[in-house]
Design a protein around this motif. Structure first.
Motif, mmCIF file in Angstrom:
data_model
loop_
_atom_site.group_PDB
_atom_site.id
_atom_site.type_symbol
_atom_site.label_atom_id
_atom_site.label_comp_id
_atom_site.label_asym_id
_atom_site.label_seq_id
_atom_site.Cartn_x
_atom_site.Cartn_y
_atom_site.Cartn_z
ATOM 1 N N THR A 1 68.738 15.986 -12.880
ATOM 2 C CA THR A 1 69.631 15.705 -11.754
ATOM 3 C C THR A 1 69.069 16.283 -10.466
ATOM 4 O O THR A 1 68.480 17.359 -10.457
ATOM 5 N N VAL A 2 69.276 15.551 -9.373
ATOM 6 C CA VAL A 2 69.017 16.048 -8.027
ATOM 7 C C VAL A 2 70.349 16.064 -7.292
ATOM 8 O O VAL A 2 71.048 15.047 -7.248
ATOM 9 N N VAL A 3 70.721 17.211 -6.749
ATOM 10 C CA VAL A 3 71.960 17.334 -5.981
ATOM 11 C C VAL A 3 71.603 17.495 -4.513
ATOM 12 O O VAL A 3 70.846 18.393 -4.143
ATOM 13 N N VAL A 4 72.140 16.608 -3.669
ATOM 14 C CA VAL A 4 71.954 16.681 -2.221
ATOM 15 C C VAL A 4 73.317 16.999 -1.621
ATOM 16 O O VAL A 4 74.267 16.234 -1.793
ATOM 17 N N ALA A 5 73.421 18.129 -0.941
ATOM 18 C CA ALA A 5 74.725 18.602 -0.474
ATOM 19 C C ALA A 5 74.739 18.816 1.035
ATOM 20 O O ALA A 5 73.769 19.313 1.615
ATOM 21 N N ALA A 6 75.850 18.422 1.650
ATOM 22 C CA ALA A 6 76.144 18.737 3.051
ATOM 23 C C ALA A 6 77.633 19.046 3.106
ATOM 24 O O ALA A 6 78.467 18.149 2.960
ATOM 25 N N THR A 7 77.976 20.302 3.246
ATOM 26 C CA THR A 7 79.369 20.734 3.135
ATOM 27 C C THR A 7 80.172 20.359 4.380
ATOM 28 O O THR A 7 79.619 19.956 5.409
ATOM 29 N N SER A 8 81.480 20.525 4.276
ATOM 30 C CA SER A 8 82.389 20.058 5.324
ATOM 31 C C SER A 8 82.223 20.801 6.645
ATOM 32 O O SER A 8 82.609 20.278 7.692
ATOM 33 N N ASP A 9 81.655 22.013 6.604
ATOM 34 C CA ASP A 9 81.500 22.771 7.839
ATOM 35 C C ASP A 9 80.234 22.402 8.605
ATOM 36 O O ASP A 9 80.019 22.884 9.714
ATOM 37 N N GLN A 10 79.402 21.537 8.043
ATOM 38 C CA GLN A 10 78.172 21.145 8.718
ATOM 39 C C GLN A 10 78.437 20.008 9.700
ATOM 40 O O GLN A 10 79.376 19.229 9.530
ATOM 41 N N PRO A 11 77.602 19.895 10.741
ATOM 42 C CA PRO A 11 77.799 18.827 11.733
ATOM 43 C C PRO A 11 77.743 17.444 11.109
ATOM 44 O O PRO A 11 77.199 17.250 10.016
ATOM 45 N N ALA A 12 78.289 16.471 11.829
ATOM 46 C CA ALA A 12 78.362 15.103 11.319
ATOM 47 C C ALA A 12 76.985 14.552 10.984
ATOM 48 O O ALA A 12 76.810 13.874 9.964
ATOM 49 N N LEU A 13 75.976 14.850 11.810
ATOM 50 C CA LEU A 13 74.644 14.313 11.543
ATOM 51 C C LEU A 13 74.067 14.849 10.241
ATOM 52 O O LEU A 13 73.326 14.149 9.550
ATOM 53 N N ALA A 14 74.370 16.100 9.907
ATOM 54 C CA ALA A 14 73.873 16.670 8.662
ATOM 55 C C ALA A 14 74.471 15.943 7.468
ATOM 56 O O ALA A 14 73.790 15.701 6.458
ATOM 57 N N ARG A 15 75.745 15.568 7.562
ATOM 58 C CA ARG A 15 76.386 14.832 6.466
ATOM 59 C C ARG A 15 75.802 13.425 6.340
ATOM 60 O O ARG A 15 75.592 12.917 5.228
ATOM 61 N N ILE A 16 75.529 12.795 7.471
ATOM 62 C CA ILE A 16 74.938 11.454 7.437
ATOM 63 C C ILE A 16 73.527 11.511 6.861
ATOM 64 O O ILE A 16 73.152 10.684 6.025
ATOM 65 N N ARG A 17 72.748 12.491 7.304
ATOM 66 C CA ARG A 17 71.374 12.597 6.813
ATOM 67 C C ARG A 17 71.343 12.854 5.305
ATOM 68 O O ARG A 17 70.502 12.292 4.594
ATOM 69 N N ALA A 18 72.245 13.696 4.798
ATOM 70 C CA ALA A 18 72.280 13.960 3.362
ATOM 71 C C ALA A 18 72.580 12.687 2.581
ATOM 72 O O ALA A 18 72.035 12.468 1.482
#
Length: 446
Positions: free
Chosen positions: A219-236
């Motif tokens: 398994t590969v887990v790619v995580a961007a938690t809720s406190d990260q900026p919107a771009l970080a969530r999109i990039r993940a």
């Protein structure tokens, strides 16, 4: 001489100038700068004032909008310390992610940096974050069943390798738990899990509780938690897609799960509004509804023989299945699994509402006997649902309807079959148990 040639090549390949601009205005997470002259999607580094010669490398940002004489950027990190006049330097590199076998068993962010405390993984190749979807005429048809280990899905909502499916539910109904059951037992070579906008506590909990050491090895887990900026969530989100595509193109069977695509849409809305897009339904910008089909179409089968089977968790706002994101996803996915809060309140887990769920490729995957068994089961469940209120009120008198009497007699066994605490049940075993319920309950209704 060879050493001199190496130095000459290095000098020729080195940049001789820099594209530079300066911050003009900062509003929330939106940064307006008078340059550099780059296009949308370009990465820039915003250097804090007085940071020259120090270890502070500034803030990485991405261009999300372009106007004459200015660009709009959004940061990948906190904007504290940034001010008007800060230097904005174009990095001049394409958005990509390192991929390879070294990622297996790791938890990373959208840039491929480790979150699990281990050393940085050494990629064997690089993939662009935004690759083109597969030519539709070069997609092999979905022809093989993929077993999830969940009886109600494998039996009544059979999925195929390369299918794109949404799991729709409100908060607290069991989406992540169901996803964990599937991920642990599904028949796939590689699992790529994108945790987008999740609570920080849930990332480790999902890895240790829902996956476990055995499943994590593939398994590969790619995580961007809720406190990260919107771009970080999109990039993940796009990083997880690129990693899944790499393994699929190598001929592997890949399970891609995203929890949740709704939080990706919220992040994209935030970026779109900052870039000046007009809001539409519930504030979502047009780019959100353009990127959702792009996400889905990058999954599926490929000529390599590999496939990406995608499970997208969809957080239904206010339990409204017709809200914009849910509606848009149902129109482009190959099936949907709906979790019901009412069913969950009855103590049935997983709380799958079979009558509201569908698998669009199921008719091509099951035999005639299996199809007849599924139709009989759905018919009995629909009959019970239509008359449940009357029965609960005591208004139904036994003997009034032979069909309803039989459905009520089968109900305890059917509900027991639908309930499941742990995954890993073989599909043949699940279908045999279902057939035994009808065999012991009397002849099938025509």
């Amino acid at each position: 001489m060879n050493q001199l040639a190496t130095y000459i090549d290095a000098i020729r390949s080195a940049p001789m100038w820099r594209e530079v601009g300066h911050v003009r205005k900062i509003t929330g997470l939106s940064i307006e700068a008078d340059g550099p002259e780059v296009g949308v999607g370009a990465l820039c580094r915003i250097q804090k004032k007085g940071a020259a010669g120090r270890r502070d490398t500034g803030v990485l940002a991405e261009v999300v909008g372009v106007k004459p004489g200015s660009v709009t950027l959004m940061p990948y990190g906190p904007v504290s310390g940034l001010e008007a006049g800060c230097e904005v330097v174009a990095r001049g590199e394409l958005a990509h992610i390192g991929v390879g076998e070294a990622l297996l068993g790791r938890v990373i962010d959208g840039f491929g940096a480790p979150l699990d405390g281990g050393p940085p993984p050494r990629p064997s190749a690089y993939r662009p974050l935004r690759a083109a979807p597969v030519n539709p005429m070069r997609r092999p048809r979905i022809s093989r069943v993929i077993e999830t280990g969940v009886r109600s899905i494998d039996g009544l909502l059979t999925l195929g390798q390369g299918q794109r499916v949404g799991i729709f539910a409100g908060s607290g109904v069991g989406k992540s738990t169901l996803l964990g059951m599937i991920v642990r037992h599904i028949q796939a070579d590689i699992r790529v899990i994108a945790l987008i906008g999740e609570r920080g506590r849930e990332v480790r909990e999902f890895v240790e509780k829902q996956l476990g050491p055995e499943a994590m090895r593939r398994t590969v887990v790619v995580a961007a938690t809720s406190d990260q900026p919107a771009l970080a969530r999109i990039r993940a989100t796009y990083a997880a897609l690129a990693i899944a595509e790499y393994f699929r193109d190598a001929g592997r069977q890949v399970l891609l799960t995203m929890d949740s695509v709704t939080r990706f849409a919220m992040a994209r809305r935030e970026v779109g509004l900052a870039a000046g897009e007009p809001p539409t339904a519930r504030g979502y910008t047009p780019s959100v509804f353009a990127e959702i089909p792009e996400l889905c179409e990058r999954c599926g089968t490929a000529e390599s023989g590999g496939a990406i089977t995608a499970l997208f968790n969809v957080l239904v706002d206010g339990d409204d299945l017709n809200e914009p994101i849910s509606d848009a996803l149902r129109s482009v996915l190959d099936g949907h699994i709906v979790l019901s809060r009412q069913i969950a309140h009855r103590g049935q887990y997983p709380a799958i509402d079979v009558l509201k769920s569908a698998s669009r490729v199921m008719p091509d995957l099951v035999t005639e006997q299996e199809d007849a068994l599924v139709r009989e089961t759905v018919s009995q469940l629909a009959l019970l649902e239509r008359n449940r209120q009357m029965v609960d009120m005591g208004a139904y008198e036994k003997g009034s309807s032979a069909q309803l009497d039989r459905a009520l007699a089968l109900d305890p066994a059917l509900q027991g079959w639908l309930r499941q605490r742990e995954g890993g049940v073989a599909r043949t075993q699940a279908l045999q148990a279902l057939a035994d319920i009808f065999r012991s309950g009397g002849p099938a209704t025509p």
